[in-house]
Design an enzyme around this catalytic site. Sequence first.
Site, PDB file in Angstrom:
ATOM      1  N   CYS A  63      46.278  58.206   4.237  1.00 30.06           N
ATOM      2  CA  CYS A  63      46.855  57.235   5.171  1.00 30.06           C
ATOM      3  C   CYS A  63      46.292  57.538   6.556  1.00 30.06           C
ATOM      4  O   CYS A  63      45.243  58.168   6.675  1.00 30.06           O
ATOM      5  CB  CYS A  63      48.388  57.268   5.144  1.00 30.06           C
ATOM      6  SG  CYS A  63      49.109  58.754   5.835  1.00 30.06           S
ATOM      7  N   ARG A  64      46.973  57.112   7.598  1.00 31.04           N
ATOM      8  CA  ARG A  64      46.455  57.333   8.951  1.00 31.04           C
ATOM      9  C   ARG A  64      46.517  58.807   9.344  1.00 31.04           C
ATOM     10  O   ARG A  64      45.556  59.365   9.842  1.00 31.04           O
ATOM     11  CB  ARG A  64      47.223  56.474   9.965  1.00 31.04           C
ATOM     12  CG  ARG A  64      46.644  56.532  11.372  1.00 31.04           C
ATOM     13  CD  ARG A  64      47.427  55.674  12.340  1.00 31.04           C
ATOM     14  NE  ARG A  64      48.739  56.246  12.625  1.00 31.04           N
ATOM     15  CZ  ARG A  64      48.982  57.179  13.541  1.00 31.04           C
ATOM     16  NH1 ARG A  64      48.001  57.648  14.271  1.00 31.04           N
ATOM     17  NH2 ARG A  64      50.203  57.636  13.727  1.00 31.04           N
TER      18      ARG A  64
END
Length: 98
Positions: A63-64
């Site tokens: 993810c980020r």
Amino acid sequence: MKELTAKEVQEQLENGKALHIIDVREDDEVAQGMIPGATHIALGDLPIEMHDLDQETPYILVCRSGGRSGRAQEIMADEGFDVTNMTGGMLDWEGQTE
């Protein structure tokens, strides 16, 4: 729970290892670039979409920053998947994106 750093994932890809990466970010985040060859399944869609995945295949979740992929890891591990979280997420990714 298993973890790899962004650097470790990048090194494995550069060494030719075939990895199964799932990017759990939202559509607008993925549009800014994702790891080449990764599959995009937004975290909110994961409980339904993961049933189309092979439980025998090990997956790396991205993810980020590593938080949402950690939640995705819990969801998938509870269903019997072999999953590893890429800590630091795309913020730490220095490799190519597509």
